[in-house]
Motif scaffolding. Structure first.
Motif, PDB file in Angstrom:
ATOM      1  N   LEU A 151     -31.895  -0.409 -32.466  1.00 33.61           N
ATOM      2  CA  LEU A 151     -31.848  -0.072 -34.132  1.00 33.61           C
ATOM      3  C   LEU A 151     -30.908  -0.952 -34.617  1.00 33.61           C
ATOM      4  O   LEU A 151     -29.948  -1.054 -34.121  1.00 33.61           O
ATOM      5  CB  LEU A 151     -32.081   1.463 -34.006  1.00 33.61           C
ATOM      6  CG  LEU A 151     -32.744   2.244 -33.386  1.00 33.61           C
ATOM      7  CD1 LEU A 151     -32.427   3.865 -33.766  1.00 33.61           C
ATOM      8  CD2 LEU A 151     -34.279   1.817 -33.865  1.00 33.61           C
ATOM      9  N   PRO A 152     -31.052  -0.936 -35.961  1.00 36.51           N
ATOM     10  CA  PRO A 152     -29.957  -1.780 -36.799  1.00 36.51           C
ATOM     11  C   PRO A 152     -28.664  -0.656 -37.031  1.00 36.51           C
ATOM     12  O   PRO A 152     -29.152   0.460 -37.011  1.00 36.51           O
ATOM     13  CB  PRO A 152     -30.641  -2.179 -37.936  1.00 36.51           C
ATOM     14  CG  PRO A 152     -31.882  -1.367 -38.033  1.00 36.51           C
ATOM     15  CD  PRO A 152     -32.247  -1.013 -36.618  1.00 36.51           C
ATOM     16  N   ASP A 153     -27.676  -0.978 -37.023  1.00 35.04           N
ATOM     17  CA  ASP A 153     -26.460  -0.084 -37.386  1.00 35.04           C
ATOM     18  C   ASP A 153     -26.607   1.025 -38.328  1.00 35.04           C
ATOM     19  O   ASP A 153     -26.370   1.982 -38.340  1.00 35.04           O
ATOM     20  CB  ASP A 153     -25.096  -0.828 -37.647  1.00 35.04           C
ATOM     21  CG  ASP A 153     -24.457  -1.373 -36.280  1.00 35.04           C
ATOM     22  OD1 ASP A 153     -25.220  -0.983 -35.199  1.00 35.04           O
ATOM     23  OD2 ASP A 153     -23.688  -2.181 -36.357  1.00 35.04           O
ATOM     24  N   ALA A 154     -27.426   0.530 -39.350  1.00 32.79           N
ATOM     25  CA  ALA A 154     -27.707   1.230 -40.627  1.00 32.79           C
ATOM     26  C   ALA A 154     -28.523   2.604 -40.273  1.00 32.79           C
ATOM     27  O   ALA A 154     -28.205   3.721 -40.542  1.00 32.79           O
ATOM     28  CB  ALA A 154     -28.325   0.514 -41.646  1.00 32.79           C
ATOM     29  N   ARG A 155     -29.381   2.258 -39.279  1.00 31.10           N
ATOM     30  CA  ARG A 155     -30.326   3.356 -38.672  1.00 31.10           C
ATOM     31  C   ARG A 155     -29.678   4.276 -37.696  1.00 31.10           C
ATOM     32  O   ARG A 155     -29.954   5.519 -37.799  1.00 31.10           O
ATOM     33  CB  ARG A 155     -31.602   2.973 -38.208  1.00 31.10           C
ATOM     34  CG  ARG A 155     -32.454   3.515 -37.542  1.00 31.10           C
ATOM     35  CD  ARG A 155     -33.063   4.848 -38.443  1.00 31.10           C
ATOM     36  NE  ARG A 155     -34.153   5.934 -38.029  1.00 31.10           N
ATOM     37  CZ  ARG A 155     -34.174   7.094 -38.468  1.00 31.10           C
ATOM     38  NH1 ARG A 155     -33.602   7.522 -39.502  1.00 31.10           N
ATOM     39  NH2 ARG A 155     -34.942   7.837 -37.741  1.00 31.10           N
ATOM     40  N   LEU A 170     -20.304   1.944 -32.197  1.00 30.10           N
ATOM     41  CA  LEU A 170     -21.121   0.935 -32.828  1.00 30.10           C
ATOM     42  C   LEU A 170     -20.555  -0.416 -31.988  1.00 30.10           C
ATOM     43  O   LEU A 170     -21.314  -1.118 -31.773  1.00 30.10           O
ATOM     44  CB  LEU A 170     -20.710   0.765 -34.260  1.00 30.10           C
ATOM     45  CG  LEU A 170     -21.361   1.942 -35.159  1.00 30.10           C
ATOM     46  CD1 LEU A 170     -20.839   2.124 -36.615  1.00 30.10           C
ATOM     47  CD2 LEU A 170     -22.804   1.981 -35.052  1.00 30.10           C
ATOM     48  N   ALA A 171     -19.282  -0.602 -31.679  1.00 33.82           N
ATOM     49  CA  ALA A 171     -18.714  -1.710 -30.920  1.00 33.82           C
ATOM     50  C   ALA A 171     -19.416  -1.668 -29.513  1.00 33.82           C
ATOM     51  O   ALA A 171     -19.625  -2.758 -29.046  1.00 33.82           O
ATOM     52  CB  ALA A 171     -17.402  -1.584 -30.718  1.00 33.82           C
ATOM     53  N   ARG A 222     -22.304  -4.530 -27.631  1.00 31.29           N
ATOM     54  CA  ARG A 222     -22.255  -4.980 -26.378  1.00 31.29           C
ATOM     55  C   ARG A 222     -23.597  -4.816 -25.628  1.00 31.29           C
ATOM     56  O   ARG A 222     -23.956  -5.753 -24.731  1.00 31.29           O
ATOM     57  CB  ARG A 222     -21.156  -4.408 -25.516  1.00 31.29           C
ATOM     58  CG  ARG A 222     -19.632  -4.760 -26.087  1.00 31.29           C
ATOM     59  CD  ARG A 222     -18.684  -4.459 -25.189  1.00 31.29           C
ATOM     60  NE  ARG A 222     -18.177  -2.992 -25.276  1.00 31.29           N
ATOM     61  CZ  ARG A 222     -17.611  -2.281 -25.996  1.00 31.29           C
ATOM     62  NH1 ARG A 222     -16.941  -2.998 -26.858  1.00 31.29           N
ATOM     63  NH2 ARG A 222     -17.404  -1.227 -25.950  1.00 31.29           N
ATOM     64  N   VAL A 223     -24.117  -3.538 -25.828  1.00 36.87           N
ATOM     65  CA  VAL A 223     -25.208  -3.133 -25.112  1.00 36.87           C
ATOM     66  C   VAL A 223     -26.469  -4.329 -25.629  1.00 36.87           C
ATOM     67  O   VAL A 223     -27.226  -4.695 -24.525  1.00 36.87           O
ATOM     68  CB  VAL A 223     -25.569  -1.719 -25.654  1.00 36.87           C
ATOM     69  CG1 VAL A 223     -27.052  -1.337 -24.864  1.00 36.87           C
ATOM     70  CG2 VAL A 223     -24.704  -0.869 -24.837  1.00 36.87           C
ATOM     71  N   ARG A 224     -26.446  -4.414 -26.930  1.00 37.83           N
ATOM     72  CA  ARG A 224     -27.536  -5.499 -27.432  1.00 37.83           C
ATOM     73  C   ARG A 224     -27.454  -6.849 -26.600  1.00 37.83           C
ATOM     74  O   ARG A 224     -28.263  -7.376 -26.369  1.00 37.83           O
ATOM     75  CB  ARG A 224     -27.338  -5.627 -28.752  1.00 37.83           C
ATOM     76  CG  ARG A 224     -27.678  -4.355 -29.587  1.00 37.83           C
ATOM     77  CD  ARG A 224     -27.775  -4.677 -31.163  1.00 37.83           C
ATOM     78  NE  ARG A 224     -27.937  -3.310 -31.749  1.00 37.83           N
ATOM     79  CZ  ARG A 224     -26.890  -2.589 -32.269  1.00 37.83           C
ATOM     80  NH1 ARG A 224     -25.693  -3.158 -32.644  1.00 37.83           N
ATOM     81  NH2 ARG A 224     -27.208  -1.635 -33.274  1.00 37.83           N
ATOM     82  N   ARG A 225     -26.124  -7.232 -26.548  1.00 35.01           N
ATOM     83  CA  ARG A 225     -26.088  -8.562 -25.904  1.00 35.01           C
ATOM     84  C   ARG A 225     -26.229  -8.557 -24.344  1.00 35.01           C
ATOM     85  O   ARG A 225     -26.841  -9.575 -23.786  1.00 35.01           O
ATOM     86  CB  ARG A 225     -24.415  -9.001 -26.022  1.00 35.01           C
ATOM     87  CG  ARG A 225     -24.136  -9.511 -27.466  1.00 35.01           C
ATOM     88  CD  ARG A 225     -22.588 -10.103 -27.219  1.00 35.01           C
ATOM     89  NE  ARG A 225     -21.519  -9.500 -27.019  1.00 35.01           N
ATOM     90  CZ  ARG A 225     -20.999  -8.331 -27.796  1.00 35.01           C
ATOM     91  NH1 ARG A 225     -21.175  -8.508 -29.066  1.00 35.01           N
ATOM     92  NH2 ARG A 225     -19.886  -7.873 -27.420  1.00 35.01           N
ATOM     93  N   ALA A 226     -25.823  -7.447 -23.584  1.00 32.45           N
ATOM     94  CA  ALA A 226     -26.124  -7.497 -22.060  1.00 32.45           C
ATOM     95  C   ALA A 226     -27.377  -6.996 -21.764  1.00 32.45           C
ATOM     96  O   ALA A 226     -27.982  -7.241 -20.987  1.00 32.45           O
ATOM     97  CB  ALA A 226     -24.859  -6.592 -21.585  1.00 32.45           C
ATOM     98  N   GLY A 227     -28.074  -6.124 -22.474  1.00 32.21           N
ATOM     99  CA  GLY A 227     -29.141  -5.588 -22.178  1.00 32.21           C
ATOM    100  C   GLY A 227     -29.235  -4.182 -21.432  1.00 32.21           C
ATOM    101  O   GLY A 227     -30.120  -3.629 -20.933  1.00 32.21           O
ATOM    102  N   VAL A 228     -27.974  -3.429 -21.057  1.00 30.09           N
ATOM    103  CA  VAL A 228     -27.729  -2.241 -20.470  1.00 30.09           C
ATOM    104  C   VAL A 228     -26.730  -1.445 -21.183  1.00 30.09           C
ATOM    105  O   VAL A 228     -25.819  -2.035 -21.783  1.00 30.09           O
ATOM    106  CB  VAL A 228     -27.366  -2.536 -18.919  1.00 30.09           C
ATOM    107  CG1 VAL A 228     -28.621  -3.364 -17.870  1.00 30.09           C
ATOM    108  CG2 VAL A 228     -26.172  -3.228 -18.857  1.00 30.09           C
TER     109      VAL A 228
END
Length: 246
Positions: A144-148, A172-173, A177-183
């Motif tokens: 989800l986007p940070d706003a959500r 949030l930081a 990292r999770v978005r970049r790595a996928g886990v």
């Protein structure tokens, strides 16, 4: 706002509450006029989608039995589509595998495959976890986007263990990292002695699911890499090199 949107908002708000809510409380939480909430509840009550709470000291409305037919049908379809992958992953890593989905402002475990002699009875199907204090919650939030994300998180992030992340900025930081790595990783953030790693994928119905490998913390260091490779077969977008720091 369309009528369907109002109905959905009322049902979602009731689903997120752990007790019955009055018309006034629902109006405050949804931001809808009290008269609108009352009208929506009347329609839902006629069809048994909501019922009056039976708790004498907590009057209000709760979700009704008519919703069960939708939940049961969705649950069976979800399990039928994902169980073969869960079984294969559990056999590969020889650890517990769990499937979880969003449930309001929490994440709930909807299926699990137990490895032999590992963690039996630690997590029950239907158990819910805070979004910020579990890898299944964090990996779903990362979709989800940070706003959500900010809307879903409570103002105060509860601490379950010394390892729980309670800073919204730090969380949030981590989600970035999770978005970049996928886990996402949980090192005793919700329960002492239990660690896990999870990834997300879109289910057959177009909803996000979290798949996690759960194990005793003492096994985590030696089995982490194997768990990540196993999860990559569930989600080929996982950046193994980024996860393993290579």
């Amino acid at each position: 706002m369309a009528d369907l949107a109002r109905v959905t908002l009322v049902l979602d708000t009731l689903a997120e509450s752990r007790c019955g809510l009055t018309v006034t409380e629902l109006a405050v939480r949804t931001g809808l006029p009290r008269s609108t909430v009352h009208r929506v509840l009347q329609s839902l009550e006629r069809e048994l989608y909501v019922v009056r709470s039976r708790e004498p000291d907590r009057p209000g409305y709760v979700l009704g039995p008519a919703l069960l037919k939708f939940g049961m049908n969705s649950h069976l379809r979800l399990l039928a589509a994902t169980r073969p992958d869960l079984v294969a992953l559990a056999r590969e890593v020889q650890e517990r595998v769990e499937l979880a989905v969003f449930s309001g402002r929490e994440v709930v475990v909807v299926d699990q495959i137990a490895a032999p002699a590992r963690l039996r009875g630690v997590t029950q199907v239907g158990k819910s976890f805070s979004l910020h204090a579990s890898c299944i919650g964090k990996v779903l939030l990362a979709q989800l986007p940070d706003a959500r994300v900010a809307e879903l998180l409570p103002e105060r992030l509860d601490r379950f263990t010394p390892a729980t992340v309670t800073s919204r900025t730090a969380l949030l930081a981590e989600l970035a990292r999770v978005r970049r790595a996928g886990v996402a990783v949980d090192r005793e953030e919700h329960d002492r002695g239990i660690s896990a790693v999870a990834t997300a994928r879109l289910g057959a119905g177009g909803t996000w699911q979290a798949v996690a490998v759960v194990m005793p913390s003492q096994a985590f260091a030696t089995k982490f890499e194997a768990a990540v490779h196993g999860l990559r077969r569930v989600n080929p977008a996982i950046d193994v090199a980024a996860v393993l720091g290579r």
